[in-house]
Design a protein around this motif. Structure first.
Motif, PDB file in Angstrom:
ATOM      1  N   CYS A  45       0.697  -1.147  -0.040  1.00  0.00           N
ATOM      2  CA  CYS A  45       0.167  -0.005  -0.021  1.00  0.00           C
ATOM      3  C   CYS A  45       0.540   1.188  -0.122  1.00  0.00           C
ATOM      4  O   CYS A  45       0.437   2.055  -0.651  1.00  0.00           O
ATOM      5  N   SER A  46       1.849   1.364   0.812  1.00  0.00           N
ATOM      6  CA  SER A  46       2.589   2.737   0.752  1.00  0.00           C
ATOM      7  C   SER A  46       3.613   2.785  -0.244  1.00  0.00           C
ATOM      8  O   SER A  46       4.130   3.764  -0.547  1.00  0.00           O
ATOM      9  N   THR A  69       1.209   4.467  -2.879  1.00  0.00           N
ATOM     10  CA  THR A  69       0.986   5.948  -2.667  1.00  0.00           C
ATOM     11  C   THR A  69       2.244   6.654  -2.734  1.00  0.00           C
ATOM     12  O   THR A  69       2.315   8.018  -3.454  1.00  0.00           O
ATOM     13  N   TYR A  77       2.699   9.888  -5.595  1.00  0.00           N
ATOM     14  CA  TYR A  77       2.971  11.093  -5.432  1.00  0.00           C
ATOM     15  C   TYR A  77       4.393  11.241  -6.114  1.00  0.00           C
ATOM     16  O   TYR A  77       4.551  12.671  -6.422  1.00  0.00           O
ATOM     17  N   GLN A 110       4.157   8.183   6.783  1.00  0.00           N
ATOM     18  CA  GLN A 110       3.440   9.122   5.874  1.00  0.00           C
ATOM     19  C   GLN A 110       2.381   9.769   6.729  1.00  0.00           C
ATOM     20  O   GLN A 110       2.190  10.916   6.652  1.00  0.00           O
ATOM     21  N   LEU A 118      -4.370  11.464   1.099  1.00  0.00           N
ATOM     22  CA  LEU A 118      -4.173  10.209   1.721  1.00  0.00           C
ATOM     23  C   LEU A 118      -5.278   9.729   2.777  1.00  0.00           C
ATOM     24  O   LEU A 118      -5.683  10.493   3.412  1.00  0.00           O
ATOM     25  N   PHE A 152      -5.210   6.354  -1.279  1.00  0.00           N
ATOM     26  CA  PHE A 152      -5.161   7.811  -2.016  1.00  0.00           C
ATOM     27  C   PHE A 152      -6.707   8.128  -2.487  1.00  0.00           C
ATOM     28  O   PHE A 152      -7.205   7.362  -3.377  1.00  0.00           O
ATOM     29  N   HIS A 183      -5.993   1.846  -3.883  1.00  0.00           N
ATOM     30  CA  HIS A 183      -4.930   1.351  -2.782  1.00  0.00           C
ATOM     31  C   HIS A 183      -4.622  -0.016  -3.123  1.00  0.00           C
ATOM     32  O   HIS A 183      -5.222  -0.530  -4.169  1.00  0.00           O
TER      33      HIS A 183
END
Length: 209
Positions: free
Chosen positions: A94-95, A98, A102, A117, A137, A155, A164
Motif C-alpha cells: 500500500c505505501s 501511494t 506522489y 506517511q 491520503l 489515495f 490502494h
C-alpha cells in the motif's frame, strides 16, 4: 478570445467580405480558418476513453475526470497483486503504491511506510470526510484508532472512492491495486484519519524519514 468566439468572429468576417464584394481568395481563407477552429474546438471538448472508464467507476461525469495523468498511472497499476514490501508490477504494497503516485504524478517523494506517511510533519491530518479532496491520503488500522500503528494507506479519488493496494479481495475476487468505497466495510470501521500532503515539491529527503 476563446476558440468559439474566434469562430463566430471569422464567420462575421466572411459575411462582411461577401457583402462588400471582397476577393474569392479572402473568402476561402476565412472559411478554411473557421473549419480549423471548429475542429480544434471539437478536440478540446472531446472525452478521452480513460475519462469515460474512470467516470463510470467513480460514478461521476467523464468531464470531471480532469487529472488524466493520474488516472493513466492508476490504470497501468490496476489489478497488480498485493505483496508486502513489493514495489513492482509483480506485486506492490500500500505505501509503495501511494509513494509512487506522489512521485510519478506530482513529483513529490513522500515517506516509505504508511506509519511514516501518517506521522510526517507535512501531513496535515483531519477526520472530517467532508474535507476530503482528490489527492488526500487515507489512513487505516484494524481498530480505527489513531493511538495504534497505521497499517494501511490509500489515495482518495473523489465521490467516496479511493485507490490502494490491499491484501483484501475486492469485488473482482483478487487482491492488490483496486478502487474501494470508503463508506463501506471494512474501510469505514478501519478509518483513522485523512491527510493532505504538499504536491509538486520533489522532497528527496522524505524517503529516509
Amino acid at each position: 478570445m476563446n476558440t468559439l468566439y474566434k469562430t463566430f468572429f471569422l464567420l462575421a468576417i466572411i459575411i462582411g467580405v461577401m457583402s462588400c464584394g471582397g476577393s474569392k481568395k479572402a473568402e476561402q481563407e476565412a472559411l478554411a480558418q473557421a473549419r480549423r477552429d471548429s475542429i480544434a474546438l471539437a478536440k478540446q471538448n472531446a472525452i478521452l476513453p480513460i475519462q469515460k472508464k474512470y467516470g463510470a467507476i467513480l460514478g461521476i461525469p467523464p468531464k470531471k475526470v480532469e487529472n488524466v495523468a493520474l488516472f493513466e498511472f492508476i490504470d497501468e497499476w490496476m489489478n497488480t497483486p498485493y505483496l508486502l514490501g513489493g514495489n513492482t508490477k509483480k506485486g506492490i504494497d500500500c505505501s509503495y503504491f501511494t509513494q509512487y503516485i506522489y512521485h510519478d504524478v506530482y513529483g513529490n517523494l513522500i515517506e516509505r511506510t504508511a506509519e511514516k506517511q501518517f506521522k510526517a510533519d507535512d501531513t496535515n491530518k483531519f477526520k472530517g470526510l467532508h474535507n476530503l479532496k482528490q489527492g488526500d491520503l487515507i489512513f487505516f488500522n484494524k481498530q480505527g484508532s489513531e493511538h495504534r500503528e497505521i497499517t494501511h494507506v490509500g489515495f482518495y479519488l473523489g465521490n467516496d472512492r479511493f485507490v490502494h493496494s490491499t491484501s483484501r479481495r475486492g469485488n473482482s475476487g483478487g487482491n492488490g491495486v483496486q478502487i474501494s468505497i470508503l463508506s463501506e466495510q471494512p474501510w469505514k470501521r478501519m478509518f483513522v484519519a485523512a491527510g493532505k500532503k504538499p504536491k509538486y515539491t520533489n522532497n528527496k529527503t522524505a524517503q529516509n524519514k
